[in-house]
Design a protein around this motif. Sequence first.
Motif: not given
Length: 418
Positions: A247-248, A251-252, A255-260, A315, A317
Motif C-alpha cells: 500500500t505504501t 501511494i508513495r 503516486g496513486f491516490s489512497a482512494g484509487e 503510472q 491505473l
Amino acid sequence: MTFHDYLDIFRNRRIGAMLALGFASGLPLALTSGTLQAWMTVEGLDIKTIGFFSLVGQAYIFKFLWAPLMDRYTPPRLGRRRGWLLLTQLGLAAAIAGMAFCPPREALWALAALAALVAFLSASQDIVFDAYSTDVLQPAERGVGAAVKVLGYRLAMLVSGGLALWLADRVLGWPQMYLLMAALMAACVLSLLWAPEPDAPARAPRSLEEAVLGPLRDFFSRPGAWWLLLLIVLYKLGDAFAGALSTTFLIRGVGFSAGEVGIVNKTLGLAATIVGALFGGTLMVRLGLYRSLLLFGVLQAVSNLGYWMLAVTPQHLWTMGAAIGVENLCGGMGTAAFVALLMALCNRSFSATQYALLSALASIGRVYVGPSSGYLVEAWGWAPFYLGTVAIAIPGVLLLRAMRGTIHRYEAEARAGN
C-alpha cells in the motif's frame, strides 16, 4: 477421477460446511481491527490509544498455547470439534453484541476487554475450524476445501470490513452495526447442525500431558520433520515480503491516490484472491499436492514482478490493476495448496494443536517481515526490492523440489487413511 466424481466434490456437505464455517471464522477479525479502528477514529480518540488496541490481535499468534485443551476435552454437545465451535460462536455473538453498548469515548476499557475477548474466542474458533477441516475432508477434497474456506473467510471480511463501515456511516450507526454483526454471528450457529461429523472420528488424547506433548512427539518422529518446518516458513515468504509495504509503495512509490489504491485492492484484489483460491483448488484435484505446490509456488514468485513493473514504468491505473490482479490470483492459488499441505501434515488425534503450531510458524513471515522490508526499501529502492522478493521466494521452491519424495509420501499416507 471422472468428471462426475469431480462434481460430487462440490456437491457434498463437507465442502458446503467449509463455506459456512469459513464465513463464521472470518467475520470477527475486522470487528476488532480495521472496523474498530474506524469507530475510534470517528469518535476522535488519539492515535496512541488507537494503536494500543492493535494488541488485541496477539491472540491469533499465540493460539497454539491453548489448542491442546481443545484436542483433549470434548464439550457435552455435538462432539469434539463441532461442540467447541458451538461454544466459541455463541460466545462471539454475545461479546460482539456487548461491544455495541460500549462507545469508545464513554466505555473505553470495557470496549477493550470485550475486543480482547472477541479476539480470543475468534482465535479459538480458528483452532477448532482448522482441526475440523483436517478431520472431515477426504484427501482428494483438501484442495477444493481449502479454496472454499478462503472464499468464506474473505467474504466475511468484506462484510465485517467494507460493508460494515458503509452501514455504520450511512445507514445504521456504529452500535446498531455491531448488533447486526452479532446477529450474523449467531446465525452461523445454524450451520453446525448441518455440518457432518468425520467418517471415522480420531481418538482424542487420553490426558492433558498427551495433548501437549503428543503432537510434538508425533511430528518430530517423522522423517524430514525439520525440513518440513523450514518449508512452511519459506514457501510464502516471498509473498509476505511483496505484500508487507504494497500500500505504501502504490501511494508513495508510484503516486496513486489512497482512494484509487483502496478501490483496486478491496475489489479487484479480493476478487482475484477468491478466484485464485477456487481455481487452484480445482486444479489440485488433477495435479495432486506436490505438483500443485510446485506450480503455484513458481507462479506466486513470478507474479511479484508485477510490482517491479509498476516501479519502472509510468503510472497508470490499468497497470496497477493488472499487477494486483495477477499477484492476488497467484497468491490465492498458492494459499489453497499451502493450506492443503498443512492439513496433510496433521495427525487427526492432535489436529487442533498441530495445525495451530504449523499455522503460527507460517505466520512468522507475514508478521515479522515488515521492519526488514522498510530497511531494504530504504537501502535499495522500490524496483530492486521487488526483484529481491522474487529471489526470496526461490529457496522455498528449491526446498520443495528437494522434498518431492517426502511430500509424495505424506500424500499417499493421507489417501490410505493413515
